[in-house]
Every structure is written in structure tokens, then in C-alpha cells.
Write an enzyme that holds these catalytic residues in place. Structure first.
Site, PDB file in Angstrom:
ATOM      1  N   TYR A 164      45.776  30.109  32.515  1.00 63.55           N
ATOM      2  CA  TYR A 164      45.718  30.206  30.843  1.00 63.55           C
ATOM      3  C   TYR A 164      46.161  28.996  30.468  1.00 63.55           C
ATOM      4  O   TYR A 164      45.780  27.933  30.985  1.00 63.55           O
ATOM      5  CB  TYR A 164      46.524  31.483  30.449  1.00 63.55           C
ATOM      6  CG  TYR A 164      46.045  31.695  29.097  1.00 63.55           C
ATOM      7  CD1 TYR A 164      44.839  32.184  28.718  1.00 63.55           C
ATOM      8  CD2 TYR A 164      46.725  31.842  27.852  1.00 63.55           C
ATOM      9  CE1 TYR A 164      44.223  32.549  27.628  1.00 63.55           C
ATOM     10  CE2 TYR A 164      46.388  31.989  26.721  1.00 63.55           C
ATOM     11  CZ  TYR A 164      44.996  32.348  26.399  1.00 63.55           C
ATOM     12  OH  TYR A 164      44.704  32.684  25.248  1.00 63.55           O
ATOM     13  N   ARG A 217      35.312  28.986  18.532  1.00 65.04           N
ATOM     14  CA  ARG A 217      36.388  28.074  18.204  1.00 65.04           C
ATOM     15  C   ARG A 217      37.573  28.258  19.389  1.00 65.04           C
ATOM     16  O   ARG A 217      38.689  29.155  19.176  1.00 65.04           O
ATOM     17  CB  ARG A 217      37.321  28.575  17.087  1.00 65.04           C
ATOM     18  CG  ARG A 217      38.410  27.968  16.474  1.00 65.04           C
ATOM     19  CD  ARG A 217      39.227  28.434  15.358  1.00 65.04           C
ATOM     20  NE  ARG A 217      39.679  29.614  16.020  1.00 65.04           N
ATOM     21  CZ  ARG A 217      40.928  29.638  16.712  1.00 65.04           C
ATOM     22  NH1 ARG A 217      41.546  28.250  17.088  1.00 65.04           N
ATOM     23  NH2 ARG A 217      41.558  30.739  17.347  1.00 65.04           N
ATOM     24  N   LYS A 235      42.450  35.765  29.767  1.00 65.66           N
ATOM     25  CA  LYS A 235      43.422  36.932  28.833  1.00 65.66           C
ATOM     26  C   LYS A 235      43.291  38.268  29.658  1.00 65.66           C
ATOM     27  O   LYS A 235      44.280  38.981  29.991  1.00 65.66           O
ATOM     28  CB  LYS A 235      42.524  37.173  27.613  1.00 65.66           C
ATOM     29  CG  LYS A 235      42.868  36.007  26.670  1.00 65.66           C
ATOM     30  CD  LYS A 235      44.060  36.295  26.106  1.00 65.66           C
ATOM     31  CE  LYS A 235      44.021  35.250  24.553  1.00 65.66           C
ATOM     32  NZ  LYS A 235      45.255  35.141  23.957  1.00 65.66           N
ATOM     33  N   GLU A 307      38.411  37.427  20.353  1.00 66.49           N
ATOM     34  CA  GLU A 307      39.132  36.406  20.874  1.00 66.49           C
ATOM     35  C   GLU A 307      38.256  34.980  20.464  1.00 66.49           C
ATOM     36  O   GLU A 307      37.100  34.838  20.786  1.00 66.49           O
ATOM     37  CB  GLU A 307      39.332  36.201  22.417  1.00 66.49           C
ATOM     38  CG  GLU A 307      40.213  35.237  23.010  1.00 66.49           C
ATOM     39  CD  GLU A 307      41.807  35.592  22.552  1.00 66.49           C
ATOM     40  OE1 GLU A 307      42.312  34.702  22.176  1.00 66.49           O
ATOM     41  OE2 GLU A 307      41.980  36.703  22.666  1.00 66.49           O
ATOM     42  N   ASP A 308      39.041  34.093  19.903  1.00 66.44           N
ATOM     43  CA  ASP A 308      38.455  32.618  19.454  1.00 66.44           C
ATOM     44  C   ASP A 308      37.191  32.635  18.788  1.00 66.44           C
ATOM     45  O   ASP A 308      36.087  31.848  18.966  1.00 66.44           O
ATOM     46  CB  ASP A 308      38.256  32.053  20.691  1.00 66.44           C
ATOM     47  CG  ASP A 308      39.640  31.377  21.305  1.00 66.44           C
ATOM     48  OD1 ASP A 308      40.810  31.779  20.516  1.00 66.44           O
ATOM     49  OD2 ASP A 308      39.635  30.887  22.351  1.00 66.44           O
ATOM     50  N   ASP A 330      43.450  38.769  18.589  1.00 68.55           N
ATOM     51  CA  ASP A 330      44.775  37.982  18.996  1.00 68.55           C
ATOM     52  C   ASP A 330      44.979  36.967  18.153  1.00 68.55           C
ATOM     53  O   ASP A 330      46.351  36.523  18.171  1.00 68.55           O
ATOM     54  CB  ASP A 330      44.682  37.526  20.539  1.00 68.55           C
ATOM     55  CG  ASP A 330      45.853  37.450  21.386  1.00 68.55           C
ATOM     56  OD1 ASP A 330      46.846  37.981  21.143  1.00 68.55           O
ATOM     57  OD2 ASP A 330      46.044  36.457  22.026  1.00 68.55           O
ATOM     58  N   ASP A 331      44.129  36.109  17.922  1.00 65.19           N
ATOM     59  CA  ASP A 331      44.309  34.922  16.983  1.00 65.19           C
ATOM     60  C   ASP A 331      45.184  35.062  15.713  1.00 65.19           C
ATOM     61  O   ASP A 331      45.806  34.388  15.190  1.00 65.19           O
ATOM     62  CB  ASP A 331      43.026  33.993  16.901  1.00 65.19           C
ATOM     63  CG  ASP A 331      42.355  33.895  18.117  1.00 65.19           C
ATOM     64  OD1 ASP A 331      42.944  33.169  19.187  1.00 65.19           O
ATOM     65  OD2 ASP A 331      41.431  34.037  18.517  1.00 65.19           O
ATOM     66  N   ASN A 472      47.429  24.813  20.560  1.00 59.65           N
ATOM     67  CA  ASN A 472      47.002  24.893  21.983  1.00 59.65           C
ATOM     68  C   ASN A 472      45.702  24.128  22.074  1.00 59.65           C
ATOM     69  O   ASN A 472      44.966  24.043  21.257  1.00 59.65           O
ATOM     70  CB  ASN A 472      46.848  26.142  22.545  1.00 59.65           C
ATOM     71  CG  ASN A 472      48.116  26.673  22.710  1.00 59.65           C
ATOM     72  OD1 ASN A 472      49.352  26.262  23.153  1.00 59.65           O
ATOM     73  ND2 ASN A 472      48.400  28.005  22.570  1.00 59.65           N
TER      74      ASN A 472
END
Length: 616
Positions: A164, A217, A235, A307-308, A330-331, A472
Site C-alpha cells: 500500500y 484523484r 485496500k 476510493e480516490d 475512505d478519503d 500521501n
């Protein structure tokens, strides 16, 4: 000779007079069964609650309480060695090699899983390039699933950065070049109108969690289009290793709606659609079809983790589907929960309550505003003051400076609650000097923005400034651990999104914490699954934060840590899952009844074990 697919399949309900009766062991009825079983896994009904425990040590407690028995045969011999779920490589015993036609297909030596693990780790440590380690781990996952998860569980602190953050970022950038075999489902605009049929192409039917991205993203790297698949794959490997959700229940999905990344569009190795991103109604209709198809295929309790997604879509999707689906971003929510846990834990070092502190964010996107809102909710809950009042203690800086009331007309909707009365301020340093925050949080996605002047300013009016550089991968971190400790003269409490090595300053060793979402989402997901939650409520996120903060001990505080070490992550996840499930039952959002008496023990009983099975 028949080798059964999963111990779940072996569970035969021979008879049940009432809830709580034992399942009868199926090995006496069926021709091919497990040779050895842990003694505490013999009973079908969980001793600590009303849920089903898996008779054969496989993670069935996350499944429905009553399963219709069925069988599934897997070919022996060469095909068996190519099946990652059942392959044990050189760990097949002499008896198994005879029974399953493996003689001659393997060298004569028989190795234990422990020796295989030691051998693979020795090989992995020879690689100097992180991406080589990532690829080696992905190859192992496709060859020997249980060994992959055993390595990841036993060496989590060493291997988490490999599978990850930060290595997964480079893997996504180069995904077109390193792509070998599908690890999830790619759904592109070409499949519009037939998404439900595409989902049925996935071989597993009992899916419990989906991680989905559109790749716009990825971490702090931007639009990577179809190559963002590395994120859902990574993930979900953590859902299994850290949260104990069985691998067969996990489904990674990438929605390919195009990309605006010109470099990828011109890359001959790019694996996605070669046109600009779909937007507006076309995008909305595509997502609606996807969400409807998922629910129709997998039911009301399927957990969908966004996610993203880019800010302009992330908030809208979460708001649109949170009342009709079991969705989690999650973000926005996972990051918020893990940061809140660190803040709650840090009070032991900083003193006071959350409401006594002032927070300044660099970055006003989905992560920053998500964290800010959860902090405000927690302060409101603890003080019984309105959330609107608590928001006034939280300030945001975006690319144009401090978010203030005079900018309200030009602000995006999700920033408006954070526009407070203050004169315009252009730079982060000026904002720090004006607001005098006790906590500085970076979610900007821009590296080295916490400069020496900024850290020194924080240290000038705080005895122990709390510095959270959360962006990150490592290259995008607002500052390094060494910079934070050096510029604050060793007084900073520091945590980051990506891992940093311990730092020695003035003869003292500082161990930087990692505010990694992996602390929260695996246990959070397990908690939702094991109680059969049908919706996610903000109070569940608060419950997860409180459970994580409670795992930080005095020993950790003595080292300046505000998060527990990852080596204890499965224990941590079981407590988070228990807290989340308890809150779901309290809110009436849990569908698996009755509630187990001991939710922590029940969560532990739900967890997937990577130990090899023995076949007859």
C-alpha cells in the site's frame, strides 16, 4: 478425488430443532474433507453469541447465519497448483500429493508454511527497488493466497508500505506496464447499459465489500484513469489481512470513464479508454446504473467503499447514496476517523479537551473538510454545544489563503461551513501567526509546505505543537518527521500519512506515528459486515475513533506516539469492529439478530485465518 473449494461449502445443516443447536460435522457425510481442525471450531454456533462460527476454521462468521449446503469441486493435479486459493506449493504433504495427483509436479521436499514464509521474506528483502517488492507480493497473491496473507499479517509493519502507501502510488503510475492478469472488474463506458451482466462475470457470488474508484484523484498523484485499479486491490488486501474479511468476499472495481491525463492518453501501454473523462449527466447516469446493479446483484448489505474520487464527485456521491446504500468514503470518512482518533489520544500529551484546542488545516478538499466535520461533531457531542458553534474553532487554508467569510460567494459548497469572520490572509505562515492554532493538519497533497518558518511559528506559542502531515505518498508529505522534530527543537508531536523512520534529536529517539487509514477501514468494514448494517451513520465513525484511541497505552505515549503500533492491528481491528457493531445495534441499523453477547470475541471469531488447510 474431490477437493472442496472452501470450508464454508462443507457446512451441512443436518438438522436444527432450534437456534443454538450444533451443526453436525460434514466430514463424515462428504467424501472429501479437512483432515485437521482446531478443537474450538467444531461447534457451528458461536459460543459467545448467536452467530454462526465456521466449522472448519474458515471465516464464515461474516456470512449469513444460515447457509444452504452445496458443494464445489476443484480439479487436482496441475490445475490445483494453479489455483491460488487452494495451492500450498511445497507444503502439500506426502499423503496429499498421492491423493491429489501431485507426484512429479513438485520437487520431493515438503516444507512447512513457516519455512515458506521465511524463504519468501528472505527473497523479498534482496530487492532494492520497492516496486520489485510490490510486484513480487502481487505475484505471490496470484499464486498462493494463504501464504500472501500470512506474510502480510506476520510482517505487517514491514510489508504495509510495500502493498500500500507509498509503493502503490508508483504501481498505479506504471500499472499499464506491469499489468499481468485481472485482479478485479474493470467497468468502462463501453459496458453502459449492461453493468449488471458484467458484474455476473466475477466468479464469486457472496461478495460483502466492494472498493471502487474512477481513478481521478489517486493519492496525491492526480488523474491516473484506469490505472487506479492498484488502489482497490491494495485496500482489499488490507481488508483481509488487517480486518479479517475473507478474500473471496472482496471485489475491487475500477470505473473507466476516460482520463484527462494527456501523458496516459499518449502512452502506448495505457490500458484504459483513450478519451477525456465523462462528466455531467453522462457520468451521473453511469454511476447510478453501477450502484443499482451492485445492490441488485449483492443485496442491501453490500458495503461499497468509494476510493480516490475527485472532490467534485466524492461529496456528491456520498451525499446521494448514503440514504439508499451502505456506502463509505475512505478519503472523507476514514481519514477523518483515524485523525480524530489521534487527536483524542494526543489529549493525554497536550492536556485539555478537544474543545480547548484550535485547529488549522492546510488543504480544504474532501480529506480536510471531512476531518474538520468529524472533529466538530465529536466536540459537539462532548460539550452539548451546536455543531455550528464548534466549527468556529476550526480554520482552513486553501490555495487562495485562509477560508474566510468575505470569500463565501466564490467558495465551493463543502467549504462554506468553514468560512469564518476574519480579514483575508494569503499564506499559511500568516494564517498560523494570526490564528495561533494548537494543532496543524496537512491534507494539501503538496509536499514541503510545512516550512521551517511555519513549524518554528507553531513551536513559538505551543509547548507541544501537534503536527499532522497527512498527504500521501511520501513525496507529497507536508514535511518529514526529521524536519518537524528538528525545527520544533524536539517538542513537536508528529504523525504522518506515509511512514517515516525514527529520528534522533539531541540524544533522544522520536518514533513518528502514522495516521494511516488502514487503522480504521478494515475494522470498520468488519464491524458493518458482522452486524449486517444497512447504512453508515456518523456516530459509527466516532465509535471507531474512540476504539482506536483507547488502544494507545502509556508505553506508547512515553515514545511520543498517538497511534498504537501496527503489529497489533488485528486486535485493534476487533475492538473497532465491536464498537462499530455496537453502535449499529444501538441505532437500529443492524440486521443480524440477536446481538452477540461479547462483540469483541465475536469479531475475533469472524476473522479470516491464512493457515493452510489439510486435505484428504
Amino acid at each position: 478425488m474431490m477437493l472442496l473449494n472452501r470450508p464454508k461449502i462443507l457446512r451441512l445443516l443436518v438438522g436444527r430443532r432450534e437456534r443454538g443447536k450444533e451443526f453436525i460435522r460434514a466430514s463424515a457425510v462428504m467424501g472429501s474433507a479437512l483432515e485437521e481442525m482446531p478443537n474450538d471450531r467444531v461447534n457451528g454456533i458461536d459460543a459467545v453469541g448467536g452467530g454462526v462460527r465456521d466449522v472448519y476454521g474458515e471465516d464464515s462468521a461474516t456470512e449469513d447465519q444460515f447457509i444452504t449446503p452445496w458443494t464445489f469441486s476443484v480439479a487436482s493435479g496441475y490445475t490445483l497448483l494453479r489455483n491460488p486459493r487452494h495451492n500450498k506449493g511445497l507444503a502439500f504433504t506426502e499423503k496429499e500429493r498421492d491423493a491429489h495427483y501431485l507426484r512429479g509436479l513438485l520437487p520431493p521436499i515438503v516444507l512447512s508454511q513457516e519455512i515458506q514464509e521465511k524463504k519468501f521474506m528472505h527473497m523479498l528483502r534482496q530487492y532494492q527497488v520497492p516496486l520489485q517488492r510490490y510486484m513480487a507480493m502481487m505475484d505471490l497473491q496470484e499464486m498462493n493466497e494463504r501464504l500472501f496473507y500470512k506474510l502480510l499479517i506476520d510482517h505487517v509493519e514491514e510489508l504495509l508500505p510495500v502493498v500500500y502507501t507509498p509503493t502503490v502510488g508508483e504501481a498505479c503510475q506504471k500499472y499499464g506496464s506491469i499489468f499481468k492478469r485481472p485482479q478485479g472488474i474493470f467497468i468502462s463506458l463501453k459496458e453502459k447499459g449492461k453493468i449488471q451482466e458484467v458484474l455476473k462475470n466475477w466468479p464469486e457470488r457472496n461478495i460483502q465489500v466492494i472498493v471502487v474508484t474512477d481513478g481521478e484523484r489517486i493519492l496525491g498523484l492526480g488523474d491516473l484513469g484506469c490505472q487506479g485499479m492498484g488502489i482497490p486491490v491494495g485496500k482489499l488486501s488490507l481488508y483481509t489481512a488487517l480486518g479479517g474479511v475473507r478474500p473471496s468476499a472482496c471485489l475491487p472495481i475500477t470505473l473507466d470513464v476516460g482520463t484527462n491525463n494527456e501523458k496516459l492518453l499518449n502512452d502506448e501501454f495505457y490500458i484504459g479508454l483513450r478519451h477525456k473523462r465523462a462528466t455531467g449527466q453522462e457520468y451521473a447516469d453511469f454511476l447510478f446504473e453501477f450502484m443499482s446493479a451492485v445492490k441488485q446483484n449483492y443485496g442491501e448489505r453490500i458495503l461499497i467503499q468509494f476510493e480516490d474520487f475527485a472532490n467534485h464527485n466524492a461529496f456528491e456521491l456520498l451525499e446521494k447514496y448514503r440514504t439508499t446504500h451502505l456506502v463509505f468514503n475512505d478519503d472523507i470518512q476514514g481519514t477523518a476517523s483515524v485523525v480524530l482518533a489521534g487527536l483524542v489520544a494526543s489529549l493525554k500529551l497536550l492536556g485539555g479537551t478537544l474543545a480547548d484546542h484550535t485547529f488549522l488545516f492546510l488543504g480544504a478538499g474532501e480529506a480536510g473538510t471531512g476531518i474538520a466535520e468529524l472533529i466538530a461533531l465529536e466536540m459537539s457531542k462532548k460539550t452539548n454545544a451546536p455543531v455550528e458553534e464548534m466549527r468556529k474553532k476550526i480554520w482552513l487554508v486553501d490555495s487562495k489563503g485562509l477560508v474566510v467569510r468575505s470569500r463565501i460567494e466564490s467558495l465551493q459548497q463543502f467549504k462554506k461551513p468553514w468560512a469564518h469572520e476574519h480579514k483575508p490572509v494569503k499564506t499559511l505562515l500568516e494564517a498560523v501567526q494570526a490564528i495561533k492554532p494548537t494543532v496543524l493538519i496537512g491534507t494539501s497533497g503538496v509536499g514541503r509546505t510545512f516550512t521551517q518558518d511555519v513549524i518554528e511559528a507553531m513551536a513559538s506559542f505551543n509547548k507541544k505543537p501537534l503536527i499532522l502531515a497527512l498527504s500521501n505518498p511520501t513525496s507529497q508529505s507536508e514535511c518529514t518527521a526529521e524536519e518537524a522534530y528538528t525545527w520544533s527543537k524536539g517538542r513537536a508531536i508528529f504523525a504522518s500519512g506515509s511512514p517515516f523512520d525514527p529520528v534522533e534529536h539531541d540524544g533522544k529517539v522520536f518514533v513518528p506515528g502514522q495516521a494511516n487509514n488502514a487503522y480504521i477501514f478494515p475494522g470498520f468494514g468488519l464491524g458493518l459486515i458482522m452486524c449486517g448494517a444497512i447504512r453508515v451513520h456518523d456516530d459509527m465513525l466516532l465509535a471507531a475513533s474512540e476504539a482506536l484511541a483507547a488502544q494507545v497505552t502509556d508505553e506508547h505515549f512515553a515514545k511520543g506516539l498517538i497511534y498504537p503500533p501496527f503489529k497489533d492491528i488485528r486486535k485493534i481491528s476487533s475492538h473497532i469492529a465491536a464498537n462499530v457493531a455496537a453502535k449499529a445495534y444501538e441505532l437500529g441499523l443492524a440486521s443480524r439478530l440477536p446481538q452477540p453477547r461479547d462483540l469483541v470475541k465475536y469479531a475475533e471469531s469472524c476473522m479470516y485465518s491464512p493457515m493452510y488447510r489439510f486435505y484428504r
